[in-house]
Scaffold this active site. Structure first.
Site, short mmCIF file in Angstrom:
data_model
loop_
_atom_site.label_atom_id
_atom_site.label_comp_id
_atom_site.label_asym_id
_atom_site.label_seq_id
_atom_site.Cartn_x
_atom_site.Cartn_y
_atom_site.Cartn_z
N CYS A 151 0.83 -1.20 0.00
CA CYS A 151 0.00 0.00 0.00
C CYS A 151 0.87 1.26 0.00
CB CYS A 151 -0.95 -0.02 1.19
SG CYS A 151 -0.20 -0.57 2.75
N1 LIG Z 1 -4.55 -4.45 5.17
C1 LIG Z 1 -4.05 -3.72 4.19
O1 LIG Z 1 -4.35 -2.52 4.04
C2 LIG Z 1 -3.08 -4.33 3.21
C3 LIG Z 1 -2.62 -3.57 2.15
C4 LIG Z 1 -1.74 -4.12 1.22
C5 LIG Z 1 -1.31 -5.43 1.40
N2 LIG Z 1 -1.74 -6.17 2.47
C6 LIG Z 1 -1.25 -7.53 2.59
O2 LIG Z 1 -2.32 -8.42 2.28
C7 LIG Z 1 -2.20 -9.62 3.06
C8 LIG Z 1 -3.50 -9.83 3.85
O3 LIG Z 1 -3.68 -8.68 4.68
P1 LIG Z 1 -4.96 -8.52 5.61
O4 LIG Z 1 -4.93 -7.10 6.06
O5 LIG Z 1 -6.16 -9.06 4.95
O6 LIG Z 1 -4.54 -9.48 6.82
P2 LIG Z 1 -5.49 -10.09 7.96
O7 LIG Z 1 -6.69 -9.24 8.14
O8 LIG Z 1 -4.62 -10.35 9.12
O9 LIG Z 1 -5.96 -11.49 7.33
C9 LIG Z 1 -5.04 -12.49 6.92
C10 LIG Z 1 -5.75 -13.83 6.84
O10 LIG Z 1 -4.77 -14.84 6.54
C11 LIG Z 1 -5.05 -16.01 7.29
N3 LIG Z 1 -3.79 -16.49 7.90
C12 LIG Z 1 -3.06 -15.89 8.86
N4 LIG Z 1 -1.93 -16.59 9.11
C13 LIG Z 1 -1.97 -17.66 8.30
C14 LIG Z 1 -1.11 -18.76 8.09
N5 LIG Z 1 0.04 -18.89 8.78
N6 LIG Z 1 -1.44 -19.68 7.17
C15 LIG Z 1 -2.59 -19.57 6.47
N7 LIG Z 1 -3.47 -18.54 6.64
C16 LIG Z 1 -3.15 -17.60 7.53
C17 LIG Z 1 -6.02 -15.66 8.38
O11 LIG Z 1 -7.17 -16.42 8.18
P3 LIG Z 1 -7.46 -17.75 9.03
O12 LIG Z 1 -6.84 -17.52 10.39
O13 LIG Z 1 -8.94 -17.81 9.06
O14 LIG Z 1 -6.84 -18.87 8.28
C18 LIG Z 1 -6.35 -14.19 8.18
O15 LIG Z 1 -7.72 -13.95 8.15
C19 LIG Z 1 -0.98 -9.41 3.97
O16 LIG Z 1 0.13 -10.04 3.42
C20 LIG Z 1 -0.81 -7.90 4.00
O17 LIG Z 1 0.52 -7.51 4.25
C21 LIG Z 1 -2.63 -5.65 3.37
#
Ligand SMILES: NC(=O)c1ccc[n+]([C@@H]2O[C@H](COP(=O)([O-])OP(=O)(O)OC[C@H]3O[C@@H](n4cnc5c(N)ncnc54)[C@H](OP(=O)(O)O)[C@@H]3O)[C@@H](O)[C@H]2O)c1
Length: 338
Positions: A151
């Site tokens: 981002c």
């Molecule tokens: N948030 C933002 O604004 C943003 C912006 C750009 C990029 N990103 C990137 O996008 C990705 C997702 O971000 P997010 O904000 O959606 O994160 P999040 O809200 O923490 O969700 C990540 C999901 O991944 C699953 N997870 C966590 N650890 C895991 C593991 N070890 N193995 C398999 N599944 C796992 C979890 O689901 P379960 O526990 O249900 O399996 C969780 O719901 C990240 O890499 C982040 O850096 C985020």
């Protein structure tokens, strides 16, 4: 036209919910598979706003079942987990858009330095395409694996690249002052992101250690063809969503504000999601819940000052992933996003 079928892996997090919201309005795409490690329940139990809008269960991750029901997988997973899941999906013949950082840094040693974890998928890292449509659209079209940009990097690169490419600024004298809302850290709770810690508090973090700095430098250096260096100073601001960056650049001798404006107009004149603001300066409010990046440039005391704003969950994550999906599947690039 058949709809593009989409699987979301890591369906229980913020970027997944954001992708679902947009995809439900997409005329040429449908969500067919939602995967999580630990939940098997209707998605609308987890995200109550989806009741009556998406009637799908959350299921365990099974690459063959995903292959049977989807054309493309969005990996909404943390880094490391993403590169554990991507190879099986790619081997099964799916196209993959990874929202994590696992395929962004082209040098595995650099990844290991910044992310403190061994890169375990060098084969796919080699062909992953950086999913910033404004600069890599033709590579994205045929990519099997798209690495969706971070981002902060999206806001920084779009604010700097036209000036660096045109040779209008000193490439080793760039300062990026950035602020992000708290959803940038994901849905998993932590003390640092607990409401009383963040509310009414605006603070810097990660100076010299933020992992988005090498991503920005790598991409700008590649676009310029020579090394670009910058100081990147991120801050957390107590908002749900939004990124604002103020970027300070030193013009080379003879470069004028008119040159800078011309470089931005040339780079983004035909871009559907980059808006150049002449009057109002960019604000997180103007881009919230949209896939736009807003940009303005001014000159002040011998510096160009570029300001960019985007929504970290949309142009900074899931909206840009859908923009990439549209390009990969030959759909109108703005489908589902306006
Ligand atoms: N948030 C933002 O604004 C943003 C912006 C750009 C990029 N990103 C990137 O996008 C990705 C997702 O971000 P997010 O904000 O959606 O994160 P999040 O809200 O923490 O969700 C990540 C999901 O991944 C699953 N997870 C966590 N650890 C895991 C593991 N070890 N193995 C398999 N599944 C796992 C979890 O689901 P379960 O526990 O249900 O399996 C969780 O719901 C990240 O890499 C982040 O850096 C985020």
């Amino acid at each position: 036209m058949n709809k593009v079928r989409i699987a979301i892996i890591g369906a229980t997090g913020y970027t997944s919910l954001e992708a679902i919201r947009w995809l439900l309005r997409h005329p040429h795409a449908e969500i067919t598979y939602l995967a999580s490690r630990k939940m098997e329940q209707p998605i609308s139990d987890l995200f109550p706003e989806l009741l009556g809008r998406l009637n799908l269960p959350i299921e365990p991750f099974d690459p063959q079942a995903v292959k049977a029901r989807a054309d493309v997988a969005l990996l909404c997973l943390p880094h490391v987990a993403a590169m554990d899941h991507a190879p099986a999906l790619l081997d099964a013949g799916l196209r993959v858009i990874d929202l994590s950082a696992d395929y962004r840094l082209k040098d595995a040693a650099l990844y290991e330095h910044w992310y403190k974890h061994k890169h375990v998928d060098a084969a796919n890292l080699a062909h992953a395409v950086y999913g910033l449509p404004e600069f890599f659209r033709s590579e994205i079209k045929s990519a099997k694996l798209v690495s969706n940009p971070g981002c902060y990097p999206t806001a920084a690169i779009l604010g700097i690249a036209p000036l660096v490419k045109a040779g209008l600024v000193e490439p080793a004298d760039i300062i990026v002052n950035a602020a992000s809302g708290i959803s940038g850290a994901g849905r998993t709770p932590s003390q640092q992101h607990h409401f009383p810690e963040r509310n009414e508090s605006f603070e810097p973090y990660g100076i010299g250690s933020h992992r988005h700095a090498p991503e920005i430098q790598q991409t700008l250096s590649g676009l310029r063809g020579r090394e670009v260096q910058l100081l990147f100073v991120p801050h957390l601001i107590p908002m749900d969503r939004g990124i604002l960056e103020t970027i300070y650049l030193k013009p080379v001798a003879g470069a004028t504000l008119a040159d800078a404006r011309a470089a931005f107009a040339q780079a983004y004149g035909n871009e559907p999601f980059v808006r150049i603001r002449e009057t109002n300066l960019p604000s997180t409010k103007y881009v919230a819940n949209s896939n736009f990046l807003d940009l303005a440039v001014r000159e002040y005391n011998g510096r160009f000052v570029v300001m960019t704003a985007l929504d970290n969950m949309v142009k900074g994550a899931s909206g840009q992933a859908i923009q990439n999906m549209n390009i990969m599947f030959g759909l109108p690039e703005t489908s589902g996003l306006v």
